[in-house]
Design an enzyme around this catalytic site. Structure first.
Site, PDB file in Angstrom:
ATOM      1  N   LYS A  66       1.040  -1.223  -0.070  1.00 42.65           N
ATOM      2  CA  LYS A  66       0.139   0.353  -0.100  1.00 42.65           C
ATOM      3  C   LYS A  66       0.670   1.298   0.253  1.00 42.65           C
ATOM      4  O   LYS A  66       0.476   1.994  -0.672  1.00 42.65           O
ATOM      5  CB  LYS A  66      -0.918   0.173   1.788  1.00 42.65           C
ATOM      6  CG  LYS A  66      -1.531  -0.378   1.409  1.00 42.65           C
ATOM      7  CD  LYS A  66      -2.865  -0.685   1.767  1.00 42.65           C
ATOM      8  CE  LYS A  66      -3.671  -1.280   2.812  1.00 42.65           C
ATOM      9  NZ  LYS A  66      -5.006  -1.310   3.839  1.00 42.65           N
ATOM     10  N   ASN A 115      -0.778   9.921  12.591  1.00 46.83           N
ATOM     11  CA  ASN A 115      -2.349  11.325  12.016  1.00 46.83           C
ATOM     12  C   ASN A 115      -2.902   9.040  12.006  1.00 46.83           C
ATOM     13  O   ASN A 115      -3.652   9.424  11.964  1.00 46.83           O
ATOM     14  CB  ASN A 115      -1.508  11.263  10.980  1.00 46.83           C
ATOM     15  CG  ASN A 115      -2.388  10.716   9.559  1.00 46.83           C
ATOM     16  OD1 ASN A 115      -3.170  12.217   9.171  1.00 46.83           O
ATOM     17  ND2 ASN A 115      -2.539  10.072   8.792  1.00 46.83           N
ATOM     18  N   TYR A 201     -13.816   4.185  20.746  1.00 46.46           N
ATOM     19  CA  TYR A 201     -12.180   5.574  19.644  1.00 46.46           C
ATOM     20  C   TYR A 201     -12.519   6.976  20.349  1.00 46.46           C
ATOM     21  O   TYR A 201     -11.812   7.443  20.513  1.00 46.46           O
ATOM     22  CB  TYR A 201     -13.583   5.384  18.553  1.00 46.46           C
ATOM     23  CG  TYR A 201     -13.019   6.344  17.217  1.00 46.46           C
ATOM     24  CD1 TYR A 201     -11.782   5.784  16.025  1.00 46.46           C
ATOM     25  CD2 TYR A 201     -13.478   7.389  17.080  1.00 46.46           C
ATOM     26  CE1 TYR A 201     -11.034   7.358  16.092  1.00 46.46           C
ATOM     27  CE2 TYR A 201     -12.931   8.714  16.235  1.00 46.46           C
ATOM     28  CZ  TYR A 201     -11.579   8.442  15.343  1.00 46.46           C
ATOM     29  OH  TYR A 201     -10.888   9.477  15.020  1.00 46.46           O
ATOM     30  N   LYS A 205      -9.476   8.269  21.223  1.00 49.01           N
ATOM     31  CA  LYS A 205      -9.090   9.805  21.267  1.00 49.01           C
ATOM     32  C   LYS A 205      -8.703  10.807  22.247  1.00 49.01           C
ATOM     33  O   LYS A 205      -8.549  12.307  22.061  1.00 49.01           O
ATOM     34  CB  LYS A 205     -10.192  10.580  19.908  1.00 49.01           C
ATOM     35  CG  LYS A 205      -9.784   9.984  18.773  1.00 49.01           C
ATOM     36  CD  LYS A 205      -8.786   9.896  17.950  1.00 49.01           C
ATOM     37  CE  LYS A 205      -8.282   9.261  16.854  1.00 49.01           C
ATOM     38  NZ  LYS A 205      -7.149  10.025  16.150  1.00 49.01           N
TER      39      LYS A 205
END
Ligand SMILES: NC(=O)c1ccc[n+]([C@@H]2O[C@H](COP(=O)([O-])OP(=O)(O)OC[C@H]3O[C@@H](n4cnc5c(N)ncnc54)[C@H](OP(=O)(O)O)[C@@H]3O)[C@@H](O)[C@H]2O)c1
Length: 319
Positions: A66, A115, A201, A205
């Protein structure tokens, strides 16, 4: 319960136009950046803009094929070639090896852009060391990667020029409500399964923001180097991140709130390169390239230190 005012959430969903654009980025010739998850989505756009400005870009990805595809496409678009760095954030041993390989190949590092991220993987998925996968990739893997590369960021900085850690969080941190953090939910436990993938999730964060603030304080106290850390929400952006949500919901989101992928790179590139962002150590940025206010409970110093110490203990042995 959402820990943000209606106005904060409205601005997050419908931010005013950016006052900063890629054209405002300084020339980056001679600078070196790592972008984790640089093979696709916001990370790939971030690599593209850095390449355009002459930066040496290390595209860190878990899949060589990838990454090579992305590097070829970026070369086609910019005429410049990014370098591949293998990095699997779901395995602390692999993270350690990746950082060590980088240090053996590059004597400097100016920007570390954390990121890469996962959202809502199947609940049974864990890291190689048995942590919740979302926490493992979004938080722990990056935490170790940062610890391993911090000495190089420090030696690359000098009194005139800072070096930067940019850690991508999310507006998801406003929606995390299972507080104080239950540390059982970071491991394979029934309470983690009960919490569910969406809350895992938002939890990851929320923790990213807590650690970002805490790291900013530690870095500010270090008189011998000039490294800063900024964490941020890139905005609601079209990308593969939403691939596990129902397709009808994604279509509606695309229609109502999701912005083109390229816009997701604005806030993190501002954080990584803009001279004016040097004053934002330990701060949270919201879209587009503006100072924001995170969830108030991310600022609890006792909880920040507890999480920091937990992460330090977990990565011990991989340093
Ligand atoms: N899109 C949004 O609306 C939005 C909103 C708020 C925050 N964010 C945050 O922005 C960041 C970028 O997201 P995106 O929207 O560009 O998503 P994306 O297109 O899904 O890209 C995520 C990247 O993370 C990589 N990744 C996943 N697991 C990894 C692992 N174990 N090791 C190394 N890399 C791994 C992916 O690699 P593979 O291609 O191999 O899977 C991919 O390169 C994420 O941190 C995300 O949470 C996005």
């Amino acid at each position: 319960m959402v820990a943000a005012s209606f106005w904060t959430l409205f601005r997050q969903f419908f931010p005013p136009a950016s006052k900063w654009s890629f054209a405002d980025m300084p020339d980056l010739t001679g600078k070196v950046a790592i972008v984790t998850g640089g093979n696709v989505g916001i990370g790939k756009e971030t690599c593209k803009q850095l390449l355009i400005k002459g930066c040496t870009v290390w595209l860190a990805a878990r899949s060589q094929s990838k990454a090579e595809k992305a590097i070829a496409e970026l070369k086609e678009e910019t005429g410049k070639e990014a370098l591949f760095l293998e990095l699997d954030l779901s395995d602390l041993k692999a993270v350690k090896e990746s950082a060590e390989k980088f240090k053996s190949l590059s004597p400097t590092l100016h920007m570390l852009i954390c990121n890469a991220g996962v959202m809502a993987p199947p609940i049974e998925q864990l890291t190689a060391q048995g942590h919740d996968l979302t926490f493992g990739v979004n938080v722990l893997g990056h935490f170790l990667f940062i610890q391993k590369l911090l000495p190089l960021l420090k030696t690359t900085s000098n009194s005139l020029t800072d070096t930067r850690i940019v850690w991508v969080a999310s507006s998801g941190q406003y929606y995390f409500h299972n507080l104080p953090i239950n540390y059982d939910n970071l491991k394979d436990t029934p309470s983690r399964t009960k919490l569910g993938v969406q809350d895992l999730y938002t939890q990851s964060k929320f923790i990213t923001v807590m650690l970002g603030i805490y790291m900013g304080k530690i870095l500010a106290e270090d008189q011998d180097s000039n490294v800063i850390c900024i964490h941020l929400d890139p905005g609601n952006i079209k990308s593969d991140l939403y691939r596990r949500l129902p397709s009808l919901l994604v279509t509606i989101m695309e229609w109502l709130v999701l912005k083109p992928t390229a816009m997701g790179a604005i806030t993190q590139l501002f954080a990584a390169t803009a001279p004016e962002a040097s004053q934002y150590n330990g701060k949270y940025l919201r879209p587009w390239a503006r100072l924001g206010e995170p969830h108030p409970l991310t600022k609890d110093e006792t909880e920040q230190k507890k999480m920091w110490d937990y992460c330090i203990a977990v990565v011990k042995g991989y340093e």
